[in-house]
Design a protein around this motif. Structure first.
Motif, mmCIF file in Angstrom:
data_model
loop_
_atom_site.group_PDB
_atom_site.id
_atom_site.type_symbol
_atom_site.label_atom_id
_atom_site.label_comp_id
_atom_site.label_asym_id
_atom_site.label_seq_id
_atom_site.Cartn_x
_atom_site.Cartn_y
_atom_site.Cartn_z
ATOM 1 N N MET A 109 -33.058 63.214 38.377
ATOM 2 C CA MET A 109 -32.979 64.306 39.343
ATOM 3 C C MET A 109 -32.318 65.593 39.128
ATOM 4 S SD MET A 109 -30.702 64.419 43.002
ATOM 5 C CE MET A 109 -31.679 63.098 44.063
ATOM 6 N N ALA A 110 -31.010 65.474 38.619
ATOM 7 C CA ALA A 110 -30.335 66.553 38.252
ATOM 8 C C ALA A 110 -30.898 67.426 36.884
ATOM 9 C CB ALA A 110 -28.883 65.913 37.399
ATOM 10 N N VAL A 168 -29.944 69.348 41.650
ATOM 11 C CA VAL A 168 -29.513 68.411 42.656
ATOM 12 C C VAL A 168 -29.581 69.332 43.886
ATOM 13 C CG1 VAL A 168 -27.563 67.135 43.340
ATOM 14 C CG2 VAL A 168 -27.859 67.298 41.012
ATOM 15 N N VAL A 169 -30.768 69.560 44.381
ATOM 16 C CA VAL A 169 -30.880 70.389 45.473
ATOM 17 C C VAL A 169 -31.741 69.660 46.736
ATOM 18 C CG1 VAL A 169 -30.832 72.612 44.060
ATOM 19 C CG2 VAL A 169 -32.926 71.345 44.154
ATOM 20 N N LYS A 189 -24.842 64.582 51.766
ATOM 21 C CA LYS A 189 -24.459 65.705 52.721
ATOM 22 C C LYS A 189 -24.969 66.822 52.154
ATOM 23 C CE LYS A 189 -20.219 68.124 53.941
ATOM 24 N NZ LYS A 189 -18.888 68.023 53.776
ATOM 25 N N TYR A 190 -25.601 67.820 52.909
ATOM 26 C CA TYR A 190 -26.111 69.121 52.228
ATOM 27 C C TYR A 190 -25.118 70.256 52.471
ATOM 28 C CZ TYR A 190 -30.157 66.159 52.429
ATOM 29 O OH TYR A 190 -30.911 65.014 52.343
ATOM 30 N N VAL A 191 -25.046 70.987 51.352
ATOM 31 C CA VAL A 191 -24.104 72.179 51.249
ATOM 32 C C VAL A 191 -25.056 73.380 50.720
ATOM 33 C CG1 VAL A 191 -22.001 73.272 50.504
ATOM 34 C CG2 VAL A 191 -22.047 70.722 50.881
ATOM 35 N N ILE A 207 -26.904 69.139 47.241
ATOM 36 C CA ILE A 207 -26.750 67.873 47.730
ATOM 37 C C ILE A 207 -25.475 67.588 47.307
ATOM 38 C CG2 ILE A 207 -27.515 65.489 47.930
ATOM 39 C CD1 ILE A 207 -30.400 66.399 47.254
ATOM 40 N N GLU A 208 -24.702 66.996 48.206
ATOM 41 C CA GLU A 208 -23.383 66.220 48.009
ATOM 42 C C GLU A 208 -23.398 64.919 48.022
ATOM 43 O OE1 GLU A 208 -18.746 65.947 49.425
ATOM 44 O OE2 GLU A 208 -19.966 67.826 49.802
ATOM 45 N N PHE A 209 -23.113 63.887 47.224
ATOM 46 C CA PHE A 209 -23.247 62.388 47.278
ATOM 47 C C PHE A 209 -22.098 61.862 47.855
ATOM 48 C CE2 PHE A 209 -25.714 64.115 43.579
ATOM 49 C CZ PHE A 209 -27.318 63.494 44.015
#
Length: 349
Positions: free
Chosen positions: A157-158, A162-163, A211-213, A217-219
Motif C-alpha cells: 500500500m505504502a 498511504v492515502v 483514522k483519516y487526516v 490514513i492513520e492506523f
C-alpha cells in the motif's frame, strides 16, 4: 505510480541497511549476474519475459522480499514493461519504467537512468518497497516475518501511497475497497504467482482501525492476527519436503516442458532435489518458478511449479495428559526376580 518520498540522499544513506549489509554496487551486480545466461540487455528493448522473471526474482531475494510480492507490483505497475515501442515507458502520471518510479526531485542523470536502465529501475523500486517495510507506522501481522506474503500488504500500500483512496475498507459502509492499490496488486499475485488456485489470507479489518487526516490514513490497529497465511516458496532448498496443494499437479520432465512424467493428486509428498529454475521457454508468461523434485519413494523425478506446492511442516500432536499411556518395563527373563518400569500418571481435571 510511486510516491517516492525517500529523497535521493536518504535513499543512498539507507541503501546498505535496506539490502541487509551489502554495498550498493555489489548488490546490483550480484543479483543481475544470476541472470547472465539470458545474455546482454539491449538498449531500448525489453528483455524476454523469463529474463525479467529472473531479474525480479533475484532482486527480491537480494533484498529479502518475497519475489511474489515484487512481481505482483511490477505487474500492477507496468505489466513488466520498461520500454514501449522502443522508448522508455512513462505513464500519464509520470511513473517511469517497469517499477513506475516517480520523483521529480531526482537529478536529470538519475531520471535518465531510471528511464533507460531496467536493472537500476528494478533495484530502485525494490529499495523503495524495502524502505516502506521499515516504517513503524504501518501495521503488521503478529508473529509473521518477511517471508510471509500477506505481511507485505501495508508496505505494498505504502509503495503507492498511504492515502484514503487505498483504504482497505470504505469508511461509510465498511465494505472492502477492491480498487485499493494493494488489493489490486495482491490479486495479481494470486493470479500470476499462484495461477489463481490460491486465495491469499485477508486481514480482519474494521472501520475503527483507521483514522483519516486530510487525504492520508492513520492506523489505529498496530497488528493483526491473520489465519492461513502463505510463505514464499523461494526459500525451499534441497532436501526440503513439500506437498502438492491442488489435485492433478503435473510433474514435468523439464521446467515448463510439455511432457508430463506423472499427474500427482493433492497432498502428494515430494522432496526438493535442487534450486529453482525458470521456464525453459523464454517467452513464456509464467511468473512462477520450477523446482526439481522426486516422489518420496524415488520412483518419479521431474519438475513441479512453485504455484502448486508448499513446505510440509512436521507436527507433533500434543500430549494428552488425561489419557493413559502404555507402561515401559525392563526386559523380563527366566532369571528375573522383579519387574520395574514407568508409566505416566493420569491427571484428573
Amino acid at each position: 505510480m510511486k510516491s517516492f518520498l525517500v529523497k535521493s540522499v536518504l535513499l543512498t544513506a539507507c541503501m546498505v541497511s535496506l539490502f541487509h549489509g551489502k554495498a550498493a554496487a555489489e548488490s546490483e551486480t550480484e543479483w543481475s549476474l544470476n541472470c547472465a545466461k539470458y545474455g546482454a540487455i539491449k538498449p531500448n528493448e525489453n528483455p524476454t519475459y523469463q529474463h525479467i522473471n529472473c531479474l525480479l526474482t533475484n532482486a527480491a531475494i537480494q533484498a529479502d522480499i518475497p519475489p511474489e510480492v515484487v512481481k505482483g507490483i511490477a505487474t500492477k505497475e507496468s505489466d513488466w514493461r520498461q520500454f514501449v515501442d522502443g522508448k522508455p515507458f512513462i505513464s500519464n502520471d509520470n511513473g517511469i519504467g517497469i517499477m513506475q518510479i516517480t520523483d521529480k526531485t531526482l537529478p536529470d542523470e538519475q531520471q535518465e537512468r531510471l528511464k533507460n536502465d531496467i536493472l537500476y529501475n528494478i533495484e530502485t523500486g525494490v529499495r523503495i518497497l524495502n524502505y516502506k517495510a521499515s516504517l513503524t507506522t504501518l501495521p503488521h501481522i503478529k508473529g509473521a516475518g518477511r517471508d510471509i506474503i500477506e505481511n507485505w500488504y501495508f508496505p505494498v500500500m505504502a509503495y503507492n501511497g498511504v492515502v484514503q483512496v487505498n483504504s482497505p475498507l470504505f469508511q461509510e459502509t465498511g465494505e472492502i475497497n477492491h480498487e485499493a492499490y494493494q488489493e489490486l496488486a495482491f490479486v495479481k499475485i494470486e493470479k500470476e504467482s499462484y495461477m489463481g488456485d490460491t486465495v491469499l489470507a485477508r486481514y480482519p479489518f474494521e472501520v475503527k482501525d483507521f483514522k483519516y487526516v486530510d487525504k492520508f490514513i492513520e492506523f489505529l490497529q498496530p497488528e493483526y492476527i491473520v489465519q492461513g497465511v502463505h510463505e514464499t516458496t523461494i526459500r525451499l532448498t534441497e532436501g526440503d519436503r513439500v506437498i502438492t496443494t491442488k489435485d492433478k499437479v503435473n510433474l514435468r520432465k523439464g521446467p515448463g516442458a510439455p511432457c508430463v512424467e506423472k499427474v500427482l493428486p493433492i497432498n502428494t509428498p515430494l522432496l526438493i532435489e535442487g534450486p529453482f529454475e525458470f521456464d525453459e521457454t523464454e517467452t513464456s508468461r509464467n511468473q512462477f518458478v520450477w523446482f526439481p523434485v522426486k516422489t518420496v519413494d524415488g520412483l518419479y523425478v521431474g519438475y513441479v511449479s512453485s504455484a502448486y506446492i508448499e513446505k510440509q511442516v512436521d507436527t507433533v500432536p500434543p500430549v494428552d495428559e488425561t489419557s493413559p499411556e502404555a507402561p515401559v518395563v525392563n526386559e523380563v527373563t527366566d532369571s528375573s526376580v522383579e519387574i520395574t518400569g514407568t508409566a505416566r500418571a493420569i491427571i484428573n481435571r
